[in-house]
Design an enzyme around this catalytic site. Structure first.
Site, PDB file in Angstrom:
ATOM      1  CG  ASP A 166      -8.817  -3.535  12.694  1.00  0.00           C
ATOM      2  OD1 ASP A 166      -8.614  -3.322  13.904  1.00  0.00           O
ATOM      3  OD2 ASP A 166      -8.556  -2.721  11.804  1.00  0.00           O
ATOM      4  NE  ARG A 188      -0.583   0.002   4.973  1.00  0.00           N
ATOM      5  CZ  ARG A 188      -0.913   0.594   6.112  1.00  0.00           C
ATOM      6  NH1 ARG A 188      -1.869   1.493   6.150  1.00  0.00           N
ATOM      7  NH2 ARG A 188      -0.295   0.264   7.221  1.00  0.00           N
ATOM      8  CG  HIS A 233      -5.962  -2.163   5.385  1.00  0.00           C
ATOM      9  ND1 HIS A 233      -5.318  -1.184   4.671  1.00  0.00           N
ATOM     10  CD2 HIS A 233      -5.809  -1.843   6.696  1.00  0.00           C
ATOM     11  CE1 HIS A 233      -4.785  -0.299   5.496  1.00  0.00           C
ATOM     12  NE2 HIS A 233      -5.053  -0.671   6.734  1.00  0.00           N
ATOM     13  CG  PHE A 293     -15.198  -1.222   3.267  1.00  0.00           C
ATOM     14  CD1 PHE A 293     -15.985  -2.075   4.015  1.00  0.00           C
ATOM     15  CD2 PHE A 293     -14.217  -0.490   3.921  1.00  0.00           C
ATOM     16  CE1 PHE A 293     -15.812  -2.197   5.389  1.00  0.00           C
ATOM     17  CE2 PHE A 293     -14.029  -0.605   5.288  1.00  0.00           C
ATOM     18  CZ  PHE A 293     -14.829  -1.456   6.033  1.00  0.00           C
ATOM     19  CD  GLU A 318     -17.597   2.289   1.854  1.00  0.00           C
ATOM     20  OE1 GLU A 318     -18.838   2.300   1.986  1.00  0.00           O
ATOM     21  OE2 GLU A 318     -16.811   2.503   2.805  1.00  0.00           O
ATOM     22  NE  ARG A 359      -2.939  -2.416   9.556  1.00  0.00           N
ATOM     23  CZ  ARG A 359      -3.418  -2.797  10.730  1.00  0.00           C
ATOM     24  NH1 ARG A 359      -3.737  -4.072  10.930  1.00  0.00           N
ATOM     25  NH2 ARG A 359      -3.609  -1.939  11.693  1.00  0.00           N
TER      26      ARG A 359
END
Lengths: 266, 310
Positions: free
Chosen positions: B114, B7, B106, B80, B55, B164
């Site tokens: 998470d 990223r 991610h 998303f 989104e 990530r």
């Protein structure tokens, strides 16, 4: 172009197309026929001989199930031969039931899955704005389509970014596919919702050509995007289809077709 | 550059490319600090749009901007971008074949603690199924930079899957990414391991260990998942006795499935698919979660040895 004459032709073509092809949504097309006729007949800056002209106004029919009406308007404006209309809904035809851009000059976006058109229109309006272009972006939504949450994301976006070159027209015939809007998912107070989201809102009779022409011409040069709530009658122009839930899906065949054709040709 | 998250490599390269390509605009859904589009945003504030946590509108607006001639890069978390916004992507970007690049971060298990809601183990499967959409999974920073450059020049929709976490470089600086081509990172003769993405360095370490134990092992970086290098798959199948796919994704629909689709029609041969076996992810440090699903060097080696009956 005579918009009343164009509206009549859109209605007659749409009846022929849906009946011959056996498709649904004739009442949804009749509902918006006057809006489409005014837009394509006197408002939209488009060039049928150069459909991808960079300076054209953009039009998106977000209620893509009424696609036969747009095909009819485009054919009458000269984007493609009128004879092509009768291939609608036939095997191998480009003219699918829901609007497709493939092979159809003048269609900006394929639609049919509800709740997509406004976001794309926002992108087009924003693109024009950041490039300093003066063309406008028009998008027609159905009332039932306003159930889709994606629209409300776009409504926030358009107001936040002051997309004054964006015009939404809601074909507010107050009937969804199975029941009335009020019995399905109430939209009222509808105009107040748009205003609360930061839009200029105009309410017109969606079958009155002078009112429509006047509202599209006088949209105030403000920082806000514009929403024209067009009060319409689903099935407008055919007595037995008007305000009837049945004709969202039903196809006119036999006597029904003959009677509808006669009424529309009057 | 020795170790970098893909990223980060994406964000930095995109900011550089912004100078060369004025038609590039970048959209993000309120996550630019995480997706690293912040570098572009700081440099080109007039060409960067934070769409808010919206989104669906992100994809639709991207389509509209692309229809105006922009080259649109779109970033948010992979879950998303590919989950919440799959249909707007499919309808308004992929079907009209607009020039929008979904560069989602991610991905896989890389959000770690998470947990499953933010982890993405189905994204390759659901995006790969959309016609004419390219799917790229870079294995390190060097490859990411080259893919982003390729995307800036290419026209049409693409999904770039970014991680990530920092990962070691597996390519030399002289490496040249080519769309639709796999790349042999280590050449052996008995076992062939196909992989892509963050875990590539761990696959390489497992392959070295296996080779040290006397089993000559090849590692192929199949970062271009769609289009897939079918010729290379068949060539590897002809040459090697054992074939494995190893991926940080469900074994349903991902890289292993793509390779299996080629094998079953062109060179039928057993392929052992290592990955996440029809499960959701779970919370834990990234390395712990990778370990849990057997995708660390140790886990990969254990699976290989078990299959090879060593």
């Amino acid at each position: 172009m005579d918009t009343l004459q164009l509206a009549k032709k859109i209605r007659c073509h749409a009846l022929e197309m849906t009946s011959k092809g056996g498709s649904s949504h004739i009442a949804s097309i009749l509902s918006m026929a006057d809006i489409i006729a005014v837009l394509y007949g006197s408002i939209l800056k488009v060039d049928p001989k150069n459909p991808t002209w960079a300076g054209r106004d953009r039009f998106i029919l977000s209620k893509g199930h009424a696609g036969a009406g747009i095909y009819a308007a485009l054919a009458e404006r000269g984007f493609f031969p009128v004879e092509k209309l009768l291939t609608h809904y036939q095997d191998g035809s480009d003219l699918s039931g829901h609007v497709s851009h493939k092979g159809i000059p003048g269609v900006e976006l394929s639609t049919g899955s509800l709740g997509h058109g406004l976001s794309v229109a926002c992108g087009m309006a924003y693109g024009a704005k950041i490039e300093g272009k003066s063309h406008r972006v028009f998008v027609v939504l159905s009332d039932g389509e306003c159930d889709e949450g994606s629209n409300w994301e776009a409504i926030l976006f358009a107001a936040h970014h002051q997309l004054s070159n964006l015009v939404v027209i809601v074909d507010y015939n107050k009937i969804q596919s199975l029941k009335s809007v009020s019995d399905t998912l109430e939209l009222e107070p509808f105009a107040e919702k748009w205003r609360a989201f930061g839009w200029n809102v105009y309410e017109v009779n969606g079958h009155h050509h002078h009112e429509l022409t006047e509202v599209f011409s006088r949209l105030s040069p403000s920082v806000k995007p514009s929403c024209v709530i067009a009060h319409t009658i689903k099935g407008k122009g055919v007595s037995f289809m008007e305000n009837s839930v049945l004709w969202h899906y039903r196809t006119a065949k036999g006597d029904e077709f003959d009677k509808a054709k006669k009424e529309l040709n009057q | 550059m020795t170790e970098i998250a893909t990223r980060d490599a994406y964000g930095k390269k995109l900011a550089t490319l912004g100078e060369i390509y004025p038609e590039i605009v970048v959209l993000d859904a309120d996550l630019s600090g995480s997706t690293k589009t912040e570098f572009f945003a700081k440099k080109f504030p007039q060409r960067f749009f934070n769409m808010g946590v919206a989104e669906q509108d992100l994809m639709g607006t991207a389509a509209g901007l692309a229809a105006c001639g922009k080259t649109v890069f779109v970033s948010t978390f992979a879950i998303f971008a590919t989950g919440r916004a799959w249909e707007p992507f499919r309808q308004s970007i992929a079907y009209p074949h607009l020039n929008v690049k979904i560069c989602a971060s991610h991905a896989g298990l890389s959000v770690g603690e998470d947990g499953a809601s933010h982890q993405t183990v189905e994204d390759i499967a659901i995006i790969r199924a959309i016609p004419f959409v390219k799917v790229l999974v870079p294995s390190d920073g060097i490859e990411t930079e080259q893919m982003v450059e390729f995307l800036a020049k290419d026209s049409g929709p693409c999904y770039l899957r970014l991680s990530r976490a920092k990962a070691p470089l597996v390519h030399e600086a002289s490496y040249q990414f080519q769309i639709g081509r796999g790349h042999i990172l280590k050449e052996g003769s008995t076992v062939c391991l196909f992989t892509a993405g963050f875990i590539t360095s761990q696959v390489l370490a497992a392959a070295l260990e296996l080779s040290n134990q006397g089993v000559s092992t090849t590692v192929v970086n199949m970062s271009s998942i769609k289009p897939l290098d079918s010729k290379l798959v068949v060539a590897m199948a002809e040459k090697h006795q054992y074939l494995f796919s190893i991926e940080e994704h469900s074994i349903i629909g991902g890289l292993g499935s793509a390779i299996a689709e080629t094998l079953v029609s062109s060179y039928p041969k057993k392929l052992v698919r290592l990955g996440i076996n029809d499960e959701f992810g779970q919370s834990g440090s990234y390395q712990a979660v990778i370990d849990h699903y057997g995708l660390s060097t140790r886990g990969i080696l254990e699976s290989l040895k078990k299959e090879l009956k060593l």
